[in-house]
Design an enzyme around this catalytic site. Structure first.
Site, PDB file in Angstrom:
ATOM      1  N   SER A  14     -23.393 -53.394 -37.174  1.00  0.00           N
ATOM      2  CA  SER A  14     -22.257 -54.256 -36.820  1.00  0.00           C
ATOM      3  C   SER A  14     -22.441 -55.703 -37.247  1.00  0.00           C
ATOM      4  O   SER A  14     -22.021 -56.629 -36.553  1.00  0.00           O
ATOM      5  CB  SER A  14     -21.986 -54.239 -35.296  1.00  0.00           C
ATOM      6  OG  SER A  14     -21.804 -52.942 -34.859  1.00  0.00           O
ATOM      7  N   GLY A  18     -18.993 -54.767 -44.115  1.00  0.00           N
ATOM      8  CA  GLY A  18     -17.717 -54.461 -44.752  1.00  0.00           C
ATOM      9  C   GLY A  18     -16.954 -55.738 -45.067  1.00  0.00           C
ATOM     10  O   GLY A  18     -16.432 -55.915 -46.164  1.00  0.00           O
ATOM     11  N   LEU A  19     -16.921 -56.622 -44.082  1.00  0.00           N
ATOM     12  CA  LEU A  19     -16.215 -57.890 -44.277  1.00  0.00           C
ATOM     13  C   LEU A  19     -16.864 -58.729 -45.362  1.00  0.00           C
ATOM     14  O   LEU A  19     -16.186 -59.344 -46.181  1.00  0.00           O
ATOM     15  CB  LEU A  19     -16.287 -58.700 -42.978  1.00  0.00           C
ATOM     16  CG  LEU A  19     -15.071 -58.726 -42.104  1.00  0.00           C
ATOM     17  CD1 LEU A  19     -15.356 -59.505 -40.838  1.00  0.00           C
ATOM     18  CD2 LEU A  19     -13.913 -59.377 -42.854  1.00  0.00           C
ATOM     19  N   TYR A  54     -13.696 -43.414 -30.426  1.00  0.00           N
ATOM     20  CA  TYR A  54     -14.756 -44.054 -29.643  1.00  0.00           C
ATOM     21  C   TYR A  54     -16.033 -44.166 -30.460  1.00  0.00           C
ATOM     22  O   TYR A  54     -16.803 -45.107 -30.340  1.00  0.00           O
ATOM     23  CB  TYR A  54     -15.080 -43.221 -28.393  1.00  0.00           C
ATOM     24  CG  TYR A  54     -14.115 -43.438 -27.268  1.00  0.00           C
ATOM     25  CD1 TYR A  54     -13.947 -44.699 -26.698  1.00  0.00           C
ATOM     26  CD2 TYR A  54     -13.383 -42.383 -26.751  1.00  0.00           C
ATOM     27  CE1 TYR A  54     -13.053 -44.896 -25.659  1.00  0.00           C
ATOM     28  CE2 TYR A  54     -12.494 -42.568 -25.709  1.00  0.00           C
ATOM     29  CZ  TYR A  54     -12.335 -43.832 -25.166  1.00  0.00           C
ATOM     30  OH  TYR A  54     -11.457 -44.028 -24.142  1.00  0.00           O
ATOM     31  N   ASP A  71     -13.984 -49.789 -42.821  1.00  0.00           N
ATOM     32  CA  ASP A  71     -14.332 -50.899 -43.719  1.00  0.00           C
ATOM     33  C   ASP A  71     -13.446 -50.909 -44.962  1.00  0.00           C
ATOM     34  O   ASP A  71     -13.223 -51.961 -45.565  1.00  0.00           O
ATOM     35  CB  ASP A  71     -15.800 -50.811 -44.154  1.00  0.00           C
ATOM     36  CG  ASP A  71     -16.721 -51.462 -43.132  1.00  0.00           C
ATOM     37  OD1 ASP A  71     -16.247 -52.334 -42.375  1.00  0.00           O
ATOM     38  OD2 ASP A  71     -17.904 -51.089 -43.072  1.00  0.00           O
ATOM     39  N   THR A 191     -35.756 -60.597 -40.156  1.00  0.00           N
ATOM     40  CA  THR A 191     -35.322 -60.598 -41.562  1.00  0.00           C
ATOM     41  C   THR A 191     -36.509 -60.292 -42.479  1.00  0.00           C
ATOM     42  O   THR A 191     -36.404 -59.481 -43.408  1.00  0.00           O
ATOM     43  CB  THR A 191     -34.718 -61.969 -41.925  1.00  0.00           C
ATOM     44  OG1 THR A 191     -33.545 -62.137 -41.128  1.00  0.00           O
ATOM     45  CG2 THR A 191     -34.364 -62.076 -43.390  1.00  0.00           C
ATOM     46  N   CYS A 381       3.795 -43.547 -35.425  1.00  0.00           N
ATOM     47  CA  CYS A 381       3.332 -42.156 -35.395  1.00  0.00           C
ATOM     48  C   CYS A 381       3.527 -41.550 -34.000  1.00  0.00           C
ATOM     49  O   CYS A 381       4.658 -41.311 -33.616  1.00  0.00           O
ATOM     50  CB  CYS A 381       1.898 -42.068 -35.904  1.00  0.00           C
ATOM     51  SG  CYS A 381       1.559 -40.475 -36.652  1.00  0.00           S
ATOM     52  N   GLY A 383       3.553 -43.086 -31.367  1.00  0.00           N
ATOM     53  CA  GLY A 383       4.445 -44.065 -30.725  1.00  0.00           C
ATOM     54  C   GLY A 383       5.904 -43.770 -31.051  1.00  0.00           C
ATOM     55  O   GLY A 383       6.792 -43.946 -30.206  1.00  0.00           O
ATOM     56  N   HIS A 507       2.238 -44.920 -41.007  1.00  0.00           N
ATOM     57  CA  HIS A 507       1.335 -45.981 -40.541  1.00  0.00           C
ATOM     58  C   HIS A 507       1.488 -47.241 -41.400  1.00  0.00           C
ATOM     59  O   HIS A 507       0.724 -47.441 -42.353  1.00  0.00           O
ATOM     60  CB  HIS A 507      -0.114 -45.494 -40.597  1.00  0.00           C
ATOM     61  CG  HIS A 507      -0.423 -44.469 -39.568  1.00  0.00           C
ATOM     62  ND1 HIS A 507      -0.857 -44.781 -38.296  1.00  0.00           N
ATOM     63  CD2 HIS A 507      -0.320 -43.123 -39.601  1.00  0.00           C
ATOM     64  CE1 HIS A 507      -1.023 -43.680 -37.605  1.00  0.00           C
ATOM     65  NE2 HIS A 507      -0.703 -42.652 -38.364  1.00  0.00           N
ATOM     66  N   GLU A 509       0.614 -50.142 -40.777  1.00  0.00           N
ATOM     67  CA  GLU A 509      -0.523 -51.067 -40.649  1.00  0.00           C
ATOM     68  C   GLU A 509      -1.508 -50.959 -41.811  1.00  0.00           C
ATOM     69  O   GLU A 509      -2.235 -51.908 -42.091  1.00  0.00           O
ATOM     70  CB  GLU A 509      -1.239 -50.865 -39.307  1.00  0.00           C
ATOM     71  CG  GLU A 509      -2.035 -49.564 -39.136  1.00  0.00           C
ATOM     72  CD  GLU A 509      -1.197 -48.386 -38.636  1.00  0.00           C
ATOM     73  OE1 GLU A 509       0.041 -48.410 -38.828  1.00  0.00           O
ATOM     74  OE2 GLU A 509      -1.780 -47.431 -38.085  1.00  0.00           O
TER      75      GLU A 509
HETATM   76  N1  GLN Z   1      -0.503 -36.350 -32.621  1.00  0.00           N
HETATM   77  C1  GLN Z   1       0.652 -36.624 -33.429  1.00  0.00           C
HETATM   78  C2  GLN Z   1       0.751 -35.691 -34.614  1.00  0.00           C
HETATM   79  O1  GLN Z   1      -0.218 -35.063 -34.993  1.00  0.00           O
HETATM   80  C3  GLN Z   1       0.630 -38.073 -33.902  1.00  0.00           C
HETATM   81  C4  GLN Z   1      -0.444 -38.368 -34.879  1.00  0.00           C
HETATM   82  C5  GLN Z   1      -0.690 -39.842 -35.054  1.00  0.00           C
HETATM   83  O2  GLN Z   1      -0.233 -40.640 -34.238  1.00  0.00           O
HETATM   84  N2  GLN Z   1      -1.444 -40.221 -36.076  1.00  0.00           N
HETATM   85  O3  GLN Z   1       1.801 -35.587 -35.198  1.00  0.00           O
END
Ligand code: GLN
Length: 537
Positions: A14, A18-19, A54, A71, A191, A381, A383, A507, A509
């Site tokens: 950590s 990557g950064l 996690y 990364d 180091t 997704c 959401g 996604h 993001e």
């Molecule tokens: N579990 C949902 C699916 O498989 C949403 C997946 C996600 O949010 N990446 O469609």
């Protein structure tokens, strides 16, 4: 000839390898070089796609559908490099490929061994990135020097200069110089030990990037240089950044890391073009507004699980001269205490992707609150799927509506398994993955935000909006704002009468950058600012 830079890490994990790798790549691009990036991960999973957030944080999805280490998100956000399946390899993939070759008889009866067969495979995946259009390949080695599992990778990169010429390769080692409070001083011994291990393996680092919370003084740097066998000007300080990670490239540049690299690799380079980057920091330092956004997810306390979402929200802030404060809230908390208690006072809600039933009802409840209270909302997704469930249950009066992922026998399966997923039992790499085109509905908020009617976004899901309910939900007021080009899959839903209620199956993001915020994140933050200002007046 393509040159190679290898980035290793020592002392602890950590450290931000990557950064740092991404920052170096960004600086080299700013000097006019064409850079490719790659990460080699020592764990045995074939890819992080099957790992728990996690354990591993977010799974970062590329255009070609590969599920990779987070990364790689830094690489894409900091540079223009195009990442593919060849940009992330794990021990699992390397062994899988060697074992497949053995089964096909390709080793002609030889005993198959870590050296040379595994190391040859590793060299091959690095050197395959060489081509006439690439000046430099930066390869980051995951893990910490001294770990048993990273040894074959270190042995392989030790050998590469023998083939490519030492003058065409560079080793950059990222290390920690801790401050010991009791002694009141910085300690260089860890180091020294970590570089000692590298040198035992046969790798002499060319540059040491020293992560530290306090400035190194000249005597610390001299000591590190002498004991680690590097020139004094190659001991580079990288102090903790409490303001923004986007400061990292500029501080590395202030310490002349790009000049050192160019000189050693004998690369021609233009003067650095960093105006865009300075502008990002200027905007971050001079916000005109401040908003707070609630992120309601299953792993809310675990920032890395939603890494790209946090970044994209920052980008939305940069685009709007706005400081975005994100408050993670566990969706189970909403189930326990209700949405009002958890969400009152926020300027927007974001519900990210996820898997598994835990916390789903809290997400649906949070979305209902945002919809009913005109709180700007972005659903991603899962959401988006929860937004459809809320709308079906509470607006279209299909009170038992659900996703078959969570309630197989629901009388109203408004979210159901995609047809192509039926019968799929293998877990790794089998979802609907990667870039898929979509078309937007004219006049929708999404079409306005994107400023175009055709988009391409990255996906990672098995379930989808059940088209059988399209008409019924549209009649109740749901706007289908985006679909696959053949209209068979719903990609975006909106609520027209709401200031900003946009929920997407993909996604966004993963495609946001500090220099070019994703339109949906810029749109969400702009709506949050309007909500905040409206709430004040
Ligand atoms: N579990 C949902 C699916 O498989 C949403 C997946 C996600 O949010 N990446 O469609």
């Amino acid at each position: 000839m393509t040159k190679h830079i290898f980035v290793t890490g020592g002392v602890v994990s950590s450290l931000g390898k990557g950064l740092t790798s991404a920052s170096i790549a960004m600086l080299l691009e700013a000097r006019g070089l064409r850079v490719k990036m790659q990460k080699l991960d020592p764990y045995i999973n074939v890819d992080p796609g099957t790992m728990s957030p996690y354990q591993h944080g977010e799974v970062y999805v590329l255009d070609d559908g590969s599920e990779t280490d987070l990364d790689l998100g830094h690489y894409e956000r900091f540079t223009t490099t195009h990442l593919t399946r060849q940009s992330n390899y794990t021990t699992g993939q390397i062994y899988q490929s060697v074992i497949n070759k053995e089964r096909r008889g390709e080793f002609l009866g030889k005993t198959v061994q870590v050296i040379p067969h595994i190391t040859n495979e590793i060299k091959e995946v690095v050197l395959q990135l060489d081509d006439a259009d690439t000046d430099v390949v930066i390869t980051e080695i995951g893990g910490t020097v001294g770990d048993i599992e990273s040894l074959p990778f270190l042995e392989a990169i030790r050998q590469i200069p023998l083939e490519r010429g030492r003058e065409n390769c560079m080793f950059i080692h990222l290390t920690l110089v801790p401050f010991l409070k009791a002694a009141g001083e910085l300690k260089t011994k860890p180091t020294q030990h970590s570089v000692g291990i590298l040198r035992q393996i046969g790798i002499q680092p060319d540059i040491l990037v020293c992560r530290t919370e306090r400035s190194l003084d000249i005597s610390d740097r001299e000591k590190i240089a002498l004991f680690c066998n590097v020139p004094l000007n190659s001991v580079i300080e990288e102090r903790d950044k409490d303001f923004s990670i986007y400061e990292v490239p500029l501080s590395l540049q202030a310490n002349k890391i790009d000049d050192l690299i160019l000189k050693q690799l004998d690369l021609p380079a233009a003067g650095a073009e960093l105006d865009g980057w300075h502008d990002i920091l200027h905007r971050l330092r001079n916000p005109e507004h401040e908003v707070s956004i609630a992120l309601v997810g299953k792993y809310a306390e675990h920032r890395d699980a939603y890494k790209s979402i946090y970044e994209a929200l920052d980008h939305g802030g940069i685009a709007n001269y706005t400081q975005v404060r994100v408050q993670p809230i566990k969706s189970e908390e909403i189930e326990r205490d209700g949405a009002e208690k958890a969400l009152a006072g926020f300027d927007a809600l974001i519900v990210p992707g996820g898997f598994g039933e835990r916390g789903v009802e809290g997400k649906v409840e949070a979305i209902r609150y945002a919809r009913e209270r005109n709180l700007p909302f972005l659903g991603i997704c899962l959401g988006m799927q929860c937004a459809v469930i809320d709308f079906a249950r509470n607006v279209a009066e299909l009170t038992e509506a659900h996703s078959t992922e969570f309630f197989r026998d629901t009388p109203h399966p408004v979210i159901c398994l995609m047809e192509e997923q039926e019968g799929v039992t293998e877990k790794g790499g089998t979802m609907r993955l990667g870039s898929q085109p979509a078309k937007l509905t004219a006049g929708s908020k999404s079409a306005l935000a994107y400023g175009t009617s055709e988009i391409s976004e990255r996906h990672r899901h098995r379930y989808e909006f059940n088209s059988g309910y399209k008409q019924q939900l549209e009649q109740a007021g749901l706007v289908i704002a985006g679909t696959s080009p053949d209209q068979s899959l719903v990609e975006i839903v909106e609520v027209a009468s709401h200031p900003w209620f946009v929920a997407v199956q993909f996604h966004p993001e993963f495609k946001s950058k500090p220099t070019a915020a994703h339109p949906l994140f810029a749109g969400l933050v702009a709506a949050a600012v309007a909500h905040h200002t409206g709430a004040k007046t």
